[in-house]
Design a protein around this motif. Structure first.
Motif, PDB file in Angstrom:
ATOM      1  N   TRP A  53     -59.633  14.981  12.581  1.00 45.28           N
ATOM      2  CA  TRP A  53     -60.624  14.404  13.491  1.00 45.28           C
ATOM      3  C   TRP A  53     -61.163  15.442  14.464  1.00 45.28           C
ATOM      4  O   TRP A  53     -62.322  15.375  14.852  1.00 45.28           O
ATOM      5  N   ASN A  54     -60.259  16.352  14.854  1.00 44.38           N
ATOM      6  CA  ASN A  54     -60.564  17.209  15.994  1.00 44.38           C
ATOM      7  C   ASN A  54     -61.423  18.406  15.573  1.00 44.38           C
ATOM      8  O   ASN A  54     -60.979  19.534  15.546  1.00 44.38           O
ATOM      9  N   VAL A  55     -62.693  18.121  15.226  1.00 44.63           N
ATOM     10  CA  VAL A  55     -63.534  19.174  14.662  1.00 44.63           C
ATOM     11  C   VAL A  55     -64.902  19.164  15.330  1.00 44.63           C
ATOM     12  O   VAL A  55     -65.492  18.111  15.549  1.00 44.63           O
ATOM     13  N   THR A  56     -65.424  20.357  15.609  1.00 42.77           N
ATOM     14  CA  THR A  56     -66.736  20.423  16.251  1.00 42.77           C
ATOM     15  C   THR A  56     -67.873  20.073  15.307  1.00 42.77           C
ATOM     16  O   THR A  56     -68.979  19.807  15.754  1.00 42.77           O
ATOM     17  N   VAL A  57     -67.627  20.081  14.004  1.00 46.48           N
ATOM     18  CA  VAL A  57     -68.718  19.787  13.079  1.00 46.48           C
ATOM     19  C   VAL A  57     -69.000  18.278  13.028  1.00 46.48           C
ATOM     20  O   VAL A  57     -70.021  17.848  12.486  1.00 46.48           O
ATOM     21  N   PHE A  58     -68.134  17.481  13.632  1.00 47.58           N
ATOM     22  CA  PHE A  58     -68.290  16.021  13.513  1.00 47.58           C
ATOM     23  C   PHE A  58     -69.659  15.489  13.949  1.00 47.58           C
ATOM     24  O   PHE A  58     -70.246  14.703  13.207  1.00 47.58           O
ATOM     25  N   PRO A  59     -70.172  15.870  15.135  1.00 46.75           N
ATOM     26  CA  PRO A  59     -71.450  15.247  15.529  1.00 46.75           C
ATOM     27  C   PRO A  59     -72.587  15.434  14.512  1.00 46.75           C
ATOM     28  O   PRO A  59     -73.134  14.440  14.040  1.00 46.75           O
ATOM     29  N   PRO A  60     -72.935  16.677  14.110  1.00 44.43           N
ATOM     30  CA  PRO A  60     -74.035  16.794  13.151  1.00 44.43           C
ATOM     31  C   PRO A  60     -73.716  16.149  11.805  1.00 44.43           C
ATOM     32  O   PRO A  60     -74.590  15.575  11.149  1.00 44.43           O
ATOM     33  N   TYR A  61     -72.445  16.237  11.418  1.00 43.34           N
ATOM     34  CA  TYR A  61     -72.004  15.699  10.134  1.00 43.34           C
ATOM     35  C   TYR A  61     -72.124  14.163  10.138  1.00 43.34           C
ATOM     36  O   TYR A  61     -72.595  13.554   9.179  1.00 43.34           O
ATOM     37  N   PHE A  62     -71.783  13.558  11.264  1.00 41.00           N
ATOM     38  CA  PHE A  62     -71.919  12.103  11.372  1.00 41.00           C
ATOM     39  C   PHE A  62     -73.377  11.690  11.394  1.00 41.00           C
ATOM     40  O   PHE A  62     -73.757  10.688  10.793  1.00 41.00           O
ATOM     41  N   VAL A  63     -74.212  12.457  12.117  1.00 46.64           N
ATOM     42  CA  VAL A  63     -75.624  12.089  12.213  1.00 46.64           C
ATOM     43  C   VAL A  63     -76.272  12.174  10.833  1.00 46.64           C
ATOM     44  O   VAL A  63     -76.990  11.260  10.405  1.00 46.64           O
ATOM     45  N   ALA A  64     -75.989  13.259  10.114  1.00 40.00           N
ATOM     46  CA  ALA A  64     -76.560  13.402   8.771  1.00 40.00           C
ATOM     47  C   ALA A  64     -76.072  12.273   7.876  1.00 40.00           C
ATOM     48  O   ALA A  64     -76.853  11.688   7.111  1.00 40.00           O
ATOM     49  N   GLY A  65     -74.797  11.932   7.992  1.00 41.64           N
ATOM     50  CA  GLY A  65     -74.258  10.841   7.187  1.00 41.64           C
ATOM     51  C   GLY A  65     -74.931   9.520   7.508  1.00 41.64           C
ATOM     52  O   GLY A  65     -75.205   8.712   6.619  1.00 41.64           O
ATOM     53  N   ALA A  66     -75.236   9.322   8.784  1.00 38.55           N
ATOM     54  CA  ALA A  66     -75.887   8.075   9.189  1.00 38.55           C
ATOM     55  C   ALA A  66     -77.290   7.980   8.590  1.00 38.55           C
ATOM     56  O   ALA A  66     -77.679   6.939   8.054  1.00 38.55           O
ATOM     57  N   VAL A  67     -78.025   9.073   8.649  1.00 40.83           N
ATOM     58  CA  VAL A  67     -79.370   9.074   8.099  1.00 40.83           C
ATOM     59  C   VAL A  67     -79.319   8.859   6.590  1.00 40.83           C
ATOM     60  O   VAL A  67     -80.119   8.113   6.006  1.00 40.83           O
ATOM     61  N   PHE A  68     -78.344   9.490   5.970  1.00 38.44           N
ATOM     62  CA  PHE A  68     -78.112   9.381   4.536  1.00 38.44           C
ATOM     63  C   PHE A  68     -77.878   7.910   4.144  1.00 38.44           C
ATOM     64  O   PHE A  68     -78.572   7.352   3.295  1.00 38.44           O
ATOM     65  N   ALA A  69     -76.942   7.264   4.847  1.00 40.33           N
ATOM     66  CA  ALA A  69     -76.632   5.858   4.560  1.00 40.33           C
ATOM     67  C   ALA A  69     -77.822   4.973   4.877  1.00 40.33           C
ATOM     68  O   ALA A  69     -78.121   4.026   4.143  1.00 40.33           O
ATOM     69  N   GLY A  70     -78.509   5.295   5.966  1.00 42.88           N
ATOM     70  CA  GLY A  70     -79.637   4.474   6.393  1.00 42.88           C
ATOM     71  C   GLY A  70     -80.772   4.506   5.391  1.00 42.88           C
ATOM     72  O   GLY A  70     -81.321   3.457   5.038  1.00 42.88           O
ATOM     73  N   PHE A  71     -81.119   5.689   4.921  1.00 46.54           N
ATOM     74  CA  PHE A  71     -82.203   5.770   3.937  1.00 46.54           C
ATOM     75  C   PHE A  71     -81.822   5.066   2.644  1.00 46.54           C
ATOM     76  O   PHE A  71     -82.661   4.427   2.000  1.00 46.54           O
ATOM     77  N   ALA A  72     -80.535   5.166   2.261  1.00 47.96           N
ATOM     78  CA  ALA A  72     -80.099   4.453   1.060  1.00 47.96           C
ATOM     79  C   ALA A  72     -80.317   2.959   1.250  1.00 47.96           C
ATOM     80  O   ALA A  72     -80.799   2.267   0.346  1.00 47.96           O
ATOM     81  N   MET A  73     -80.015   2.468   2.453  1.00 50.78           N
ATOM     82  CA  MET A  73     -80.178   1.033   2.700  1.00 50.78           C
ATOM     83  C   MET A  73     -81.658   0.656   2.762  1.00 50.78           C
ATOM     84  O   MET A  73     -82.040  -0.407   2.274  1.00 50.78           O
ATOM     85  N   VAL A  74     -82.495   1.519   3.332  1.00 52.33           N
ATOM     86  CA  VAL A  74     -83.930   1.226   3.370  1.00 52.33           C
ATOM     87  C   VAL A  74     -84.459   1.078   1.949  1.00 52.33           C
ATOM     88  O   VAL A  74     -85.233   0.162   1.647  1.00 52.33           O
ATOM     89  N   MET A  75     -84.018   1.945   1.054  1.00 51.96           N
ATOM     90  CA  MET A  75     -84.490   1.842  -0.328  1.00 51.96           C
ATOM     91  C   MET A  75     -83.898   0.630  -1.028  1.00 51.96           C
ATOM     92  O   MET A  75     -84.567  -0.012  -1.829  1.00 51.96           O
ATOM     93  N   THR A  76     -82.634   0.318  -0.702  1.00 51.84           N
ATOM     94  CA  THR A  76     -82.014  -0.860  -1.319  1.00 51.84           C
ATOM     95  C   THR A  76     -82.818  -2.117  -0.997  1.00 51.84           C
ATOM     96  O   THR A  76     -82.912  -3.028  -1.810  1.00 51.84           O
ATOM     97  N   TRP A  77     -83.406  -2.183   0.208  1.00 48.50           N
ATOM     98  CA  TRP A  77     -84.233  -3.343   0.555  1.00 48.50           C
ATOM     99  C   TRP A  77     -85.679  -3.131   0.162  1.00 48.50           C
ATOM    100  O   TRP A  77     -86.363  -4.072  -0.254  1.00 48.50           O
ATOM    101  N   GLY A  78     -86.154  -1.913   0.295  1.00 45.83           N
ATOM    102  CA  GLY A  78     -87.572  -1.642   0.079  1.00 45.83           C
ATOM    103  C   GLY A  78     -88.009  -1.818  -1.366  1.00 45.83           C
ATOM    104  O   GLY A  78     -89.092  -2.343  -1.634  1.00 45.83           O
ATOM    105  N   ILE A  79     -87.175  -1.412  -2.300  1.00 39.24           N
ATOM    106  CA  ILE A  79     -87.576  -1.480  -3.706  1.00 39.24           C
ATOM    107  C   ILE A  79     -87.718  -2.920  -4.190  1.00 39.24           C
ATOM    108  O   ILE A  79     -88.756  -3.277  -4.741  1.00 39.24           O
ATOM    109  N   PRO A  80     -86.722  -3.787  -3.961  1.00 41.60           N
ATOM    110  CA  PRO A  80     -86.942  -5.193  -4.358  1.00 41.60           C
ATOM    111  C   PRO A  80     -88.084  -5.852  -3.589  1.00 41.60           C
ATOM    112  O   PRO A  80     -88.843  -6.629  -4.149  1.00 41.60           O
ATOM    113  N   LEU A  81     -88.206  -5.500  -2.307  1.00 43.85           N
ATOM    114  CA  LEU A  81     -89.241  -6.119  -1.469  1.00 43.85           C
ATOM    115  C   LEU A  81     -90.628  -5.850  -2.035  1.00 43.85           C
ATOM    116  O   LEU A  81     -91.444  -6.754  -2.202  1.00 43.85           O
TER     117      LEU A  81
END
Lengths: 466, 183
Positions: free
Chosen positions: A255-283
């Motif tokens: 846990w105790n790592v300085t790379v966590f903030p950027p790594y978490f932010v990138a992961g969030a955007v990654f998951a978020g875009f996947a979810m946008v497409m999961t809804w956007g394509i059927p919509l």
């Protein structure tokens, strides 16, 4: 000219022979013609409502019995509650990214996807917000987290990352909700003027607050919108950084790592875009919105998913590297004994497959045009991002400095029920949103249509000569 | 010369209806050159350059946001300082009571919260919204303003108001229709 000739019509941001009023009606018919929503909507809504019921039941049982109904135990005091909290809040991030960062960068292609991405943000943050409140075990005392003068003369501890979390998540929710609502006002005015139904007119007139499209109003509106985007951009980066501080400020191995903030932010955007497409394509498929959410949108979203996926994958590689390079025995033990091997190892390797390997198909343009494949990859990404939080939380907690920490974590029935319940809440809110609010930002798409008017003609002429 | 609201009748202004934003822009510029000042353009989406065309400038929203942002950071940090240093000091491992790095996240979030709310509220206040009634809604065809038509209104209160000149300017620049609008 050669480049223009190669461009196909479906590569544009708005396709087909459109006018201002056809853009209007393709979005507002979802609200004004309620008969459009058929069995599919009813079925999904029913599933959502049932799962929301399950959520209510599990919250009731939690409040009645206490945290003991969950699988949390002594070394692993954080379990599904925090995994799901971080997962949900990450999903929300694409919405703010699309509406704020892409607006600041003058990326016009955001116009037709930002509205439902923002709605997704708000609903996901609502789901996320439940967990930190409920995992305290005494949610009726949640107000203790807020600084208010009280008879105990006690104040919250602002040096604690958990307090930062409270500030970050509540600010994030409030600002996203404001951003979303002010974005809806001009569209409410359109709906007010177009609806023939008496109730619809009254409701939308109330919500539009007398918006009349005056240029002076637009002037201040645009200033405000740009400022909100400018304020939300650092906000969205700070929220997930602060969520990562919940971990990174500690001394737990892994846990105790300085790379966590950027790594978490990138992961969030990654998951978020996947979810946008999961809804956007059927919509866009079910509601015939392919002329507004075009193949080019999907293509670019796939590219962003690929790029953020690579950052996340780099984070995984870095985790391996620093646990070796730091020379810290416990870090290395965590890597070898818990991640690479051991009872949870399949989760780790599945994570590497879902987040590291599966998104690599987006290098190929053919894959970026194949909707079924995109849906499968997006689903894998959602699973992968959940696994990432699983890898971080129980795996580190059940293997740290003391032999007494060597204990397994298993979720209980109520852990799973509550997770399914929040998904139900999310589905229910999304279905209601699709039915009663404009899913695409009408005025911004019209603005885009006006700005690209010239380009469209050129391409059509070239297309005709072929 | 303000309107007497006890009298529901009276002319509010002359409104031209346009099909294209370009025409609206030209008409607005021409009207400004003719010396009309109390006018406004109405459109379904923001058109860049139209503010300059009708001679409108206002930077109160950005200033409000700036001031409230500063207020937010001051209040946020003051609260942390007051609680942790003055009212409820706690020595944790000998760390300073005023732990600047640890206080940044909350002060920062307070800044964003104040600034963002002031932006939205400022927009409503300066735009005088919500406003349930406005004479422009009486204009013929005005419901299309939020759909696909563009309007230019010159108010009767304008000292240079001259219906014939306004109508001519609008028609010359491609107005589909010019109609009078009452209170």
């Amino acid at each position: 000219m050669a480049k223009v000739q190669e461009r196909k019509l479906n590569d544009l941001l708005i396709t087909g022979d459109q006018t201002y009023s056809s853009i209007d009606s393709s979005v507002d018919r979802l609200i004004l013609n309620q008969k459009l929503h058929g069995k599919g909507w009813n079925m999904l809504f029913a599933i959502g409502i049932m799962l929301t019921g399950l959520l209510g039941l599990s919250i009731f049982w939690l409040l009645y019995q206490g945290i003991g109904i969950w699988g949390n135990n002594v070394p692993s005091a954080w379990g599904f509650d925090i995994i799901n909290f971080v997962w949900w809040i990450g999903i929300g991030h694409a919405g703010t990214l699309i509406s704020a960062i892409l607006l600041l960068m003058r990326q016009q292609w955001r116009n037709s996807i930002n509205r439902f991405a923002e709605a997704m943000t708000i609903f996901a943050v609502m789901c996320a917000g439940l967990y930190p409140i409920l995992h305290t075990g005494r949610p009726w005392n949640a107000y203790w987290l807020f600084p208010y003068p009280n008879i105990l003369a006690m104040w919250p501890q602002f040096r604690s990352p958990l307090m930062w979390d409270v500030a970050a998540v509540s600010t994030y929710f409030s600002v996203s909700a404001v951003f979303w609502f002010v974005g809806l006002i001009p569209d409410f005015a359109t709906l007010r003027d177009k609806s023939t139904n008496k109730y619809g007119k009254v409701i939308f007139a109330t919500l539009a607050m007398g918006w009349r499209g005056s240029n002076q109003h637009w002037h201040r509106y645009e200033q405000m919108y740009l400022l909100l985007a400018g304020l939300s951009t650092p906000l969205v980066l700070s929220v997930h950084s602060i969520v990562s501080f919940d971990f990174a400020i500690s001394i737990v191995p892994g846990w105790n790592v300085t790379v966590f903030p950027p790594y978490f932010v990138a992961g969030a955007v990654f998951a978020g875009f996947a979810m946008v497409m999961t809804w956007g394509i059927p919509l866009r498929k079910w509601y015939n919105l392919k002329h507004l959410i075009t193949d080019r949108h999907i293509d670019w979203m796939c590219k962003i998913t690929l790029a953020t996926g690579l950052i996340v994958f780099y984070g995984y590689l870095l985790e391996i590297f620093y646990s070796w390079y730091s020379g810290n025995f416990y870090e290395f033990k965590l890597l070898m004994k818990t991640r690479f091997t051991g009872p949870y190892a399949p989760m780790y390797w599945l994570l590497i497959f879902c987040n590291g390997i599966a998104p690599q198909v987006f290098w190929s343009q053919k894959a970026r045009r194949n909707e079924t494949l995109i849906m499968v990859v997006c689903f894998l990404i959602s699973v992968g991002m959940w696994l990432e939080r699983f890898v971080i939380i129980p795996m580190s907690l059940t293997n740290n400095y003391l032999p007494s920490s060597d204990k397994m974590y298993y979720p209980s029935f109520w852990d799973v029920a509550m997770f399914a319940g929040t998904m139900g809440l999310f589905i229910t809110l999304m279905m209601l949103f699709i039915r009663f609010l404009p899913v695409i930002n009408i005025f911004e798409v019209k603005d885009l249509f006006y700005k690209m008017g010239g380009k469209k003609e050129i391409v059509e002429e070239v297309g005709a000569s072929k | 010369m303000a309107h007497d609201w006890s009298d529901p009748s009276g002319l509010w202004g002359l409104v031209g209806e346009f099909e294209k934003p370009e025409d609206l822009m030209k008409a607005a510029e021409a009207a400004k050159h003719k010396g009309f000042r109390k006018m406004d353009a109405y459109s379904p989406f923001p058109i860049h350059g139209l503010s300059e065309a009708i001679g409108f400038r206002d930077n109160r929203v950005p200033w409000t946001v700036f001031i409230f942002g500063i207020l937010g950071v001051t209040c946020g940090y003051s609260l942390e300082y007051y609680t942790a240093v003055i009212d409820y000091p706690m020595n944790i491992g000998g760390r300073p009571l005023n732990s600047v790095p640890a206080f940044i996240p909350v002060a920062y979030e307070a800044t964003i919260l104040c600034a963002a709310f002031s932006a939205a509220i400022g927009m409503f206040v300066y735009n005088k919204l919500p406003k349930p009634y406005h004479p422009i809604f009486n204009t013929k065809n005005f419901e299309r303003c939020t759909q696909d038509r563009f309007f230019l209104a010159v108010e009767a209160e304008d000292p240079a108001y001259d219906a014939k000149v306004i109508e001519k300017v609008m028609k010359e620049n491609g107005a589909v229709e010019v109609s009078e609008c009452d209170y």
